[in-house]
Design a protein around this motif. Structure first.
Motif, mmCIF file in Angstrom:
data_model
loop_
_atom_site.group_PDB
_atom_site.id
_atom_site.type_symbol
_atom_site.label_atom_id
_atom_site.label_comp_id
_atom_site.label_asym_id
_atom_site.label_seq_id
_atom_site.Cartn_x
_atom_site.Cartn_y
_atom_site.Cartn_z
ATOM 1 N N UNK A 378 0.785 -1.231 0.000
ATOM 2 C CA UNK A 378 0.000 0.000 0.000
ATOM 3 C C UNK A 378 0.818 1.284 0.000
ATOM 4 N N UNK A 379 2.140 1.199 0.136
ATOM 5 C CA UNK A 379 2.942 2.418 0.178
ATOM 6 C C UNK A 379 2.866 3.183 -1.148
ATOM 7 N N UNK A 380 3.102 2.498 -2.255
ATOM 8 C CA UNK A 380 3.088 3.181 -3.556
ATOM 9 C C UNK A 380 1.707 3.756 -3.871
ATOM 10 N N UNK A 381 0.607 3.014 -3.704
ATOM 11 C CA UNK A 381 -0.710 3.621 -3.934
ATOM 12 C C UNK A 381 -0.947 4.865 -3.084
ATOM 13 N N UNK A 382 -0.506 4.840 -1.824
ATOM 14 C CA UNK A 382 -0.723 5.989 -0.951
ATOM 15 C C UNK A 382 0.080 7.195 -1.418
ATOM 16 N N UNK A 383 1.296 6.987 -1.885
ATOM 17 C CA UNK A 383 2.111 8.085 -2.402
ATOM 18 C C UNK A 383 1.489 8.670 -3.667
ATOM 19 N N UNK A 384 1.078 7.806 -4.592
ATOM 20 C CA UNK A 384 0.483 8.288 -5.844
ATOM 21 C C UNK A 384 -0.799 9.072 -5.554
ATOM 22 N N UNK A 385 -1.647 8.560 -4.666
ATOM 23 C CA UNK A 385 -2.871 9.275 -4.311
ATOM 24 C C UNK A 385 -2.549 10.612 -3.648
ATOM 25 N N UNK A 386 -1.561 10.629 -2.759
ATOM 26 C CA UNK A 386 -1.188 11.875 -2.107
ATOM 27 C C UNK A 386 -0.688 12.923 -3.089
ATOM 28 N N UNK A 387 0.100 12.504 -4.073
ATOM 29 C CA UNK A 387 0.568 13.454 -5.091
ATOM 30 C C UNK A 387 -0.594 14.010 -5.903
ATOM 31 N N UNK A 388 -1.509 13.139 -6.291
ATOM 32 C CA UNK A 388 -2.652 13.595 -7.076
ATOM 33 C C UNK A 388 -3.522 14.576 -6.319
ATOM 34 N N UNK A 389 -3.829 14.273 -5.069
ATOM 35 C CA UNK A 389 -4.665 15.164 -4.280
ATOM 36 C C UNK A 389 -3.948 16.473 -3.984
ATOM 37 N N UNK A 390 -2.638 16.437 -3.792
ATOM 38 C CA UNK A 390 -1.883 17.659 -3.547
ATOM 39 C C UNK A 390 -1.979 18.608 -4.732
ATOM 40 N N UNK A 391 -1.928 18.062 -5.926
ATOM 41 C CA UNK A 391 -2.035 18.891 -7.129
ATOM 42 C C UNK A 391 -3.446 19.438 -7.299
ATOM 43 N N UNK A 392 -4.471 18.681 -6.886
ATOM 44 C CA UNK A 392 -5.856 19.035 -7.204
ATOM 45 C C UNK A 392 -6.546 19.921 -6.183
ATOM 46 N N UNK A 393 -6.278 19.750 -4.890
ATOM 47 C CA UNK A 393 -7.150 20.345 -3.866
ATOM 48 C C UNK A 393 -7.071 21.869 -3.846
ATOM 49 N N UNK A 394 -5.878 22.449 -3.818
ATOM 50 C CA UNK A 394 -5.769 23.903 -3.728
ATOM 51 C C UNK A 394 -6.414 24.608 -4.931
ATOM 52 N N UNK A 395 -6.138 24.208 -6.181
ATOM 53 C CA UNK A 395 -6.812 24.882 -7.296
ATOM 54 C C UNK A 395 -8.320 24.664 -7.303
ATOM 55 N N UNK A 396 -8.790 23.508 -6.830
ATOM 56 C CA UNK A 396 -10.228 23.261 -6.797
ATOM 57 C C UNK A 396 -10.922 24.250 -5.870
ATOM 58 N N UNK A 397 -10.393 24.420 -4.667
ATOM 59 C CA UNK A 397 -10.998 25.355 -3.718
ATOM 60 C C UNK A 397 -10.875 26.784 -4.207
ATOM 61 N N UNK A 398 -9.751 27.123 -4.804
ATOM 62 C CA UNK A 398 -9.548 28.487 -5.303
ATOM 63 C C UNK A 398 -10.511 28.807 -6.439
ATOM 64 N N UNK A 399 -10.747 27.870 -7.320
ATOM 65 C CA UNK A 399 -11.693 28.079 -8.417
ATOM 66 C C UNK A 399 -13.079 28.390 -7.865
ATOM 67 N N UNK A 400 -13.508 27.623 -6.878
ATOM 68 C CA UNK A 400 -14.837 27.852 -6.300
ATOM 69 C C UNK A 400 -14.936 29.247 -5.699
ATOM 70 N N UNK A 401 -13.952 29.642 -4.896
ATOM 71 C CA UNK A 401 -14.026 30.918 -4.198
ATOM 72 C C UNK A 401 -13.868 32.105 -5.139
ATOM 73 N N UNK A 402 -13.159 31.943 -6.235
ATOM 74 C CA UNK A 402 -12.977 33.037 -7.186
ATOM 75 C C UNK A 402 -14.099 33.132 -8.205
ATOM 76 N N UNK A 403 -15.011 32.176 -8.224
ATOM 77 C CA UNK A 403 -16.092 32.171 -9.210
ATOM 78 C C UNK A 403 -17.301 32.983 -8.761
ATOM 79 N N UNK A 404 -17.251 33.565 -7.546
ATOM 80 C CA UNK A 404 -18.402 34.310 -7.019
ATOM 81 C C UNK A 404 -17.946 35.689 -6.561
#
Length: 528
Positions: A378-404
């Protein structure tokens, strides 16, 4: 200091009347309180996952009741978070944020002293009410006090801390379960809520929307909470009795009807808590749909993974929590840095990349079997998931807050957080039903093929009611114990694989939504 006394200071801060040093100091306090307060709320949604087996044993209850220990928190959080955002816009975001922290602190102490499962579920529900007030306020305060060029980094810090504490929750909970008992994981969170409350009361300036016309949409809040409650109850009941149970159909139908009534209410009322006009923006709609897909996928893993680690691989509660550490460290260490690059790279590119990598990580969780060390499973899956979420979460929240617009910051935060909480609710309910349904059918088939004795079949029948707990082997003949263990472990892994496959598909659907709905230009150029 009262909220009314602080309001002029906040207006001056946002208009630039204060000097840079004063502005910077206020921003630091806002960021610290927002991160600490929201971290308590997010930890409460994840800390109990690895403690569920211990809670079940201590309180003498079953797996279905344990689902309600999770859902009792998420249900009011999802149903009331919209009204929480609207309350902040109207009465002051700092004030409502502080209200939420006070409620969460008291309810968390009540969880620690719960004498029964019913008491614990009720206290968890009160926690959810408090979290529904503080979570949208934490983001709305960042929107109010950070200019657009600094907002991405601030939200990245908030997102990183949220992910860090959410992922660290299982580690904290597991350690305290092993060394002191599950009640202490609630005791440990009370001081953090108290510190965040003190910051809100004594250090934070006030912020509220300039225009708040109409009455609060309390009927809408009731319809949303009741609809979600009926739907979740029906789906959990379905996992126990099947679709033939009339209470299942009745609850699910009532839930769908009430949620439909909620949408009609929002379309017709003059002051909706979820203004449907916001969804005319393809960016806002797409970002919230992506949130649903991504957090539903992640919620399935968070709920089911500890069962597999403890029940199949023999991890302690502490070790099961520690299994999330690569994810925790990546999110906590890189999210602010990633948020600072949104304007240069562009939110669309980051969201497509992040969700696709997350889907790969989730798919990799389906590969390990019933044996092997953590490093080879499970180490490699956890690292890959962590990298993906790290790239996605900040821009996702920023897009929502800047759209209003500024006046709708609390409402937008509430809607986006509601989307993620509803996704978690559905993940626990639907992935639980899927995994445990596959588990029981596979277990029955494997037990039939193994030609077991009556005593072993009785142990298997007991294991059907307690996924992840294994079969009681006291009465099982020694020569059949290995076969019984293999049957229960293999059945649970089979169900988990199905869930991870569906989770990966949901994350890919999120990538597709990002590709068609999020503009390619940098997020700083978005309207609002």
């Amino acid at each position: 200091m009262s909220a009314e006394c602080r309001a002029p200071e906040a207006d001056a801060l946002r208009s630039g009347a204060h000097d840079a040093q004063s502005d910077s100091a206020a921003q630091r306090w806002v960021l610290a309180a927002s991160v600490l307060g929201s971290s308590v709320a997010f930890t409460l949604s994840s800390v109990v996952n690895v403690a569920l087996p211990a809670m079940q044993s201590s309180l003498g209850t079953n797996a279905a009741t344990m689902q309600w220990v999770l859902n009792a928190y998420l249900l009011p959080l999802a149903g009331l978070i919209l009204i929480g955002g609207a309350l902040g816009d109207r009465y002051g975001r700092t004030r409502v944020f502080a209200w939420g922290l006070g409620i969460v602190g008291v309810a968390t102490a009540a969880c620690a002293w719960a004498p029964s499962a019913g008491w614990l579920i009720a206290a968890r529900a009160v926690q959810g009410v408090g979290a529904a007030l503080l979570v949208p306020g934490s983001l709305a305060l960042l929107r109010a006090f950070f200019p657009p060029e600094e907002r991405g980094a601030a939200i990245g810090t908030w997102a990183g801390a949220a992910a860090l504490t959410s992922a660290a929750g299982p580690l904290l909970g597991g350690y305290l379960v092993d060394v002191a008992g599950w009640r202490w994981m609630f005791v440990a969170l009370v001081p953090f809520a108290a510190v965040a409350l003190a910051l809100a009361v004594f250090r934070l300036p006030e912020s509220r929307a300039a225009h708040t016309d109409g009455d609060l949409d309390l009927p809408g809040a009731v319809l949303a909470a009741a609809g979600l409650g009926a739907l979740v109850f029906g789906l959990i009941r379905q996992g126990e009795t099947g679709w033939a149970d009339p209470r299942v159909w009745g609850s699910v139908s009532a839930g769908v009807g009430l949620l439909g009534g909620f949408i009609l209410r929002e379309a017709r009322t003059s002051a909706p808590m979820m203004p449907l006009t916001l969804f005319r923006s393809a960016t806002f709609s797409g970002a919230n749909a992506l949130t649903m897909f991504l957090y539903m996928a992640l919620g399935g893993l968070s709920f089911l993974f500890p069962y597999v680690l403890i029940g199949v691989h023999g991890y302690s509660a502490t070790a099961a929590g520690a299994a999330f550490l690569p994810f925790t460290l990546l999110m906590g260490g890189l999210s602010r840095w990633m948020g600072g690059h949104i304007e240069r790279i562009g939110a669309r590119r980051m969201l497509i990349t992040g969700t696709t990598v997350s889907a790969l990580g989730l798919a990799l969780f389906a590969l390990p079997g019933t044996s092997g060390s953590y490093w080879t499973t499970f180490f490699v899956p956890m690292v890959v998931l962590g990298l993906g979420m790290t790239v996605a979460v900040a821009p996702l929240t920023t897009v929502v807050m800047n759209a209003v617009d500024d006046d709708q910051a609390g409402t937008a935060s509430g809607i986006n957080n509601a989307a993620s909480r509803v996704a978690q609710l559905l993940a626990i309910t639907l992935f639980g039903a899927l995994t445990f349904g596959v588990y029981t059918s596979t277990l029955d088939a494997r037990a039939a093929q193994a030609d077991l004795s009556a005593a072993s079949l009785a142990a298997v029948a007991s294991a059907r009611q307690d996924p992840g707990g294994g079969a009681p082997l006291d009465a099982v003949p020694p020569e059949e114990q290995a076969a019984v263990r293999a049957a229960t472990a293999g059945a649970l892994v089979h169900g988990f694989r199905w869930a991870m496959g569906v989770s990966a598909a949901l994350a890919l659907m999120g990538a597709a939504v990002a590709a068609v709905s999020i503009p390619g230009r940098p997020v700083a150029e978005e309207p609002g």
